[in-house]
Design a protein around this motif. Sequence first.
Motif, PDB file in Angstrom:
ATOM      1  N   ARG A   1     -32.431  -8.952  33.418  1.00  0.00           N
ATOM      2  CA  ARG A   1     -30.917  -9.156  32.882  1.00  0.00           C
ATOM      3  C   ARG A   1     -30.102  -9.764  33.443  1.00  0.00           C
ATOM      4  O   ARG A   1     -30.273  -9.829  35.049  1.00  0.00           O
TER       5      ARG A   1
ATOM      6  N   SER B   1     -23.028  -8.260  30.021  1.00  0.00           N
ATOM      7  CA  SER B   1     -24.430  -8.344  30.377  1.00  0.00           C
ATOM      8  C   SER B   1     -25.383  -8.967  29.165  1.00  0.00           C
ATOM      9  O   SER B   1     -24.818  -8.589  28.122  1.00  0.00           O
ATOM     10  N   SER B   2     -26.367  -9.527  29.781  1.00  0.00           N
ATOM     11  CA  SER B   2     -27.317 -10.049  28.560  1.00  0.00           C
ATOM     12  C   SER B   2     -28.347  -8.930  28.126  1.00  0.00           C
ATOM     13  O   SER B   2     -27.802  -7.804  28.682  1.00  0.00           O
ATOM     14  N   ARG B   3     -28.843  -9.081  27.362  1.00  0.00           N
ATOM     15  CA  ARG B   3     -30.003  -8.207  26.738  1.00  0.00           C
ATOM     16  C   ARG B   3     -30.884  -8.106  27.941  1.00  0.00           C
ATOM     17  O   ARG B   3     -31.292  -8.979  28.726  1.00  0.00           O
ATOM     18  N   THR B   4     -31.465  -6.867  27.933  1.00  0.00           N
ATOM     19  CA  THR B   4     -32.872  -6.745  28.899  1.00  0.00           C
ATOM     20  C   THR B   4     -33.975  -7.056  28.437  1.00  0.00           C
ATOM     21  O   THR B   4     -34.339  -6.602  27.350  1.00  0.00           O
TER      22      THR B   4
END
Length: 739
Positions: free
Chosen positions: A97, A105-108
């Motif tokens: 991520r 945060s971006s998606r994991t």
Amino acid sequence: MQSCSGTYYVCFYLPTTELGSTRHQNDTHTLFINGSDIATGTATELAAASSPAPSGTLAPVGNNASFNATAPGDYTAFYYNTGRVAETGDDINWSIRLEDDDGLSSRTVTASTIVPPVELTVSGNDVLTLSTGENTTTLTASVDEGTISSCVWTAASNGVVTVTSGPQNTSTATVTASSGGVSTVTVNAALADGRVVTQQKTVRVLSLEYGSSSPQDFLKGQNGICPEVVALGFPSTPTYTWGIGNNSVATINSTTGAINALTKGSTTVTVSASHGGKIVSAETTIYVHEVTVSGGNQIDLFVGGSNTTLGVTITPPSGRSAPTFNSPEWNSTGTAAVIQSGGFGLSRTIVPTESGSSTVTCVVNLNGMNITLASVTVNVYKIEIDVTPPTSRNTNTANGGTNPYALTNLSDPFTFAVKTASQFPTGTKFHWTVNDISLTGATQKGSSVSITPVAMGLTSDVIAKVKTSPTSFDVLCRVELPSGTQSQDVPKTIKVYKLTIPAMKITLVTPPSLPTDLSGAYYVGTSDTTKTFKFKAEPVTSGSSIPDGVSYTWKVGTTTTRNVGTGREITPSISTLRNSTGVPTGSETLSLTCEVSLTGCNTVTTTPTTINFAAPKTFDTSITSGITDVTTTLPPGQYSAGPTEFAVLSAEDWPKSFTIGLANDVIIPSGCTISWSISCGSGTLTGTGRRFTLTPAQFTGQSSYPEPMGTTNHSLSYTISAPGYQTVTGSINIVLRGS
């Protein structure tokens, strides 16, 4: 993805154009993989954090997806080396991520893979020996899926085997046995797709060895001792098979390995065992030593005889030294024989102490085991000689009922016997020498022997005659056992003398106090028959010895005799000698003898002694007629009735006395006695002597003068006696009257 080195790489495309656009206002971002901060910065800085692209081909894992190093236009290829070695059956996930500096945060994104399992097999012989042709094997590695590109072979570091890989680290290897035992061979195989697999192979090298404490030295006669063997490489204790090279030296139990040592020499002992079609064996040499005990397993000794040295000698076979022993342990059971202190090594001095049996042992430690080198039975015999003297000897202790012995018959034998002869074994011989005379006849080789004093040369003219200086002779007995062992001559000294009664005589010690006539005959009066003589039997020769215990018999008479006493001294009365209580009526002559005897000895009779007696003498008439002599203090001239008639005129005469007896001029014999007795008014009055005195008061029994005084008369009796005289008795009538 999996690299050719077998480690995992996480490969993805990083959106660098997007991250650097105004949309993100040139924010800095942080790249997280599995929660770890991998890199922080601009898109360019993040891309620079990529691991170098791995060399070689990336092998797809999991779903067989591939990764193209040429990224799409707005992306940059990113490589993350996990450092994790790929293993069969792995199921691993990685999370990815991005997070900006504002915390957005971006998606994991999750990357995952499953590595397909691979079975690696090692084939080849796993049982070796150290023998040529059986000491190597080839092992081959193979997989059930994929292709092996290379292998690394290693062996455990215990030195049992070594491993040599094939050319260019191929899937084969040569295993060579170095020593017995169990080892592990490990192969690490790398597959063409980057996977690495490992497998182990257990290899056994069979070997038999004799233990460090396995005995090599044996003593002849030892039985049941087993060698110590060590089995290496076997999964469990194997079954052994034993063999021996020379069964005349020793035999061995093929199953247990128990060795019986037979005779001096050396031989090989072989043991073998098998496993996995392989047979291994080991060989050793054993040595049998000869053990010699001086005197053998049994020795015979005698109490009071010589000591003996008991020694053990060990003789080794050719080419081998005899074993040495530190502090052999010597012991003796029982008290018949003891081991003298101060000995050392394999010999000891044995001392016989008392009859019986002891066992003497010598124990040593050989190869860690206690071994009895010698066990010797020591029989100890004691020689004592019993004496049975002649039955005819005199048994009186004072004469020599024991040693010295008082002999009466020199033809009766002594019997000499070995005491407790039952202790000696059958076949024992007894050699007797008596008074230097060797008795060698068959009957004399028994445990007893009989011989007379005459046969010994002890005749009457040689043998001693007195106890104080007896004749001595020696009895010797030497015992010869069936084993040939002989004792010393054991002595027994005997003292003897010939018992005799010397010539005897009669001595008159004390005669009776009687007068004798010119011939020496004793006058025996009426009162003399109880008087005694004292006679004693004595040797004719002064100083001669009379044996103790002799009997004395005194006899009177010649043709017909009477016993008148016993004992060396007698005191017979005259009546006993004459056999009469009366007096002789004339001359009498008696013959007295003494017979001296002792059982088993000579009898001696004395020369007769003559004893003469005569009839008693009579008293002179002057004695019997003069008995009437009178003296008185009564008034004289006042009597007229006679010499024994007295007048008492008044009371003053009452205390006065009158005396009757012999006149002073009358002579009486020596020892003469006169006894008086009168029964009167005062009772019976007695007296002795030449005269007898009375008072009127005694005569009448009245204490004072009676008025008037009458007439009283009483009879006065008298007895006159003397040694050798006829006794005379009589009486006088006495009258007492008034005026």
